[in-house]
Write a protein that holds these residues in place. Structure first.
Motif, PDB file in Angstrom:
ATOM      1  N   SER A  57       6.533  -3.794 -10.785  1.00 15.23           N
ATOM      2  CA  SER A  57       7.245  -4.578  -9.717  1.00 15.23           C
ATOM      3  C   SER A  57       7.501  -3.614  -8.789  1.00 15.23           C
ATOM      4  N   GLU A  59       6.367  -1.196  -7.231  1.00 16.94           N
ATOM      5  CA  GLU A  59       5.141  -0.903  -6.189  1.00 16.94           C
ATOM      6  C   GLU A  59       4.679  -2.143  -5.297  1.00 16.94           C
ATOM      7  N   GLN A  60       4.251  -2.969  -5.964  1.00 18.53           N
ATOM      8  CA  GLN A  60       4.378  -4.341  -5.619  1.00 18.53           C
ATOM      9  C   GLN A  60       5.103  -4.325  -4.711  1.00 18.53           C
ATOM     10  N   GLU A  61       6.250  -4.531  -5.287  1.00 18.17           N
ATOM     11  CA  GLU A  61       7.183  -5.287  -3.667  1.00 18.17           C
ATOM     12  C   GLU A  61       7.243  -4.153  -2.586  1.00 18.17           C
ATOM     13  N   SER A  62       7.272  -2.738  -3.086  1.00 17.18           N
ATOM     14  CA  SER A  62       7.610  -1.706  -2.022  1.00 17.18           C
ATOM     15  C   SER A  62       5.853  -2.729  -1.138  1.00 17.18           C
ATOM     16  N   LYS A  63       4.946  -2.774  -1.417  1.00 17.86           N
ATOM     17  CA  LYS A  63       3.558  -2.985  -0.542  1.00 17.86           C
ATOM     18  C   LYS A  63       3.822  -4.629  -0.019  1.00 17.86           C
ATOM     19  N   LEU A  64       4.419  -4.948  -0.284  1.00 22.58           N
ATOM     20  CA  LEU A  64       4.767  -6.625   0.242  1.00 22.58           C
ATOM     21  C   LEU A  64       5.531  -6.336   1.981  1.00 22.58           C
ATOM     22  N   GLU A  66       6.057  -3.822   2.702  1.00 26.74           N
ATOM     23  CA  GLU A  66       5.548  -2.588   4.646  1.00 26.74           C
ATOM     24  C   GLU A  66       4.755  -3.578   4.596  1.00 26.74           C
ATOM     25  N   GLN A  67       3.907  -4.492   4.446  1.00 24.75           N
ATOM     26  CA  GLN A  67       2.814  -5.462   4.832  1.00 24.75           C
ATOM     27  C   GLN A  67       3.547  -6.426   5.950  1.00 24.75           C
ATOM     28  N   LYS A  68       4.768  -6.888   5.544  1.00 28.00           N
ATOM     29  CA  LYS A  68       5.858  -7.962   6.155  1.00 28.00           C
ATOM     30  C   LYS A  68       6.167  -6.907   7.605  1.00 28.00           C
ATOM     31  N   GLU A  70       4.551  -4.408   8.855  1.00 28.70           N
ATOM     32  CA  GLU A  70       3.713  -3.908   9.796  1.00 28.70           C
ATOM     33  C   GLU A  70       3.401  -4.917  10.368  1.00 28.70           C
TER      34      GLU A  70
END
Length: 92
Positions: A57, A59-64, A66-68, A70
């Motif tokens: 969870s 890693e998923q939150e970190s990825k989201l 990062e996308q936000k 960007e």
């Protein structure tokens, strides 16, 4: 996070609580050891499941995030400087 506490309780309780209780009930040391270690092993498996779930969870939150970030940076490139600064300052 609660499942991590359940697993920890099972690890601690399996050896330090269940084994003496089983011995006091009159069972053999071998039986007490098997039961206590079995409960502790199950608790350890529960702990590992909880830790891997927490990690996934995160890693998923970190990825989201990062996308936000960007997306905000891409939008800031197209705006005039004043609006870009306001956008970056308002984004938290």
């Amino acid at each position: 996070m609660r499942i991590l506490y359940v697993g920890t309780g099972m690890v601690i309780g399996g050896v330090s609580l269940m084994m003496p209780v089983i011995l006091l009930l009159g069972f053999s040391k071998m039986t007490a050891g098997i039961v206590g270690m079995s409960i502790s092993t199950i608790g350890f498996v529960i702990q590992m499941y909880a830790m891997f779930s927490i990690r996934a969870s995160f890693e998923q939150e970190s990825k989201l995030l990062e996308q936000k970030h960007e997306a905000v940076m891409e939008k800031a490139k197209t705006l005039p400087p004043e609006e870009a600064i306001n956008l970056l300052l308002s984004d938290k």
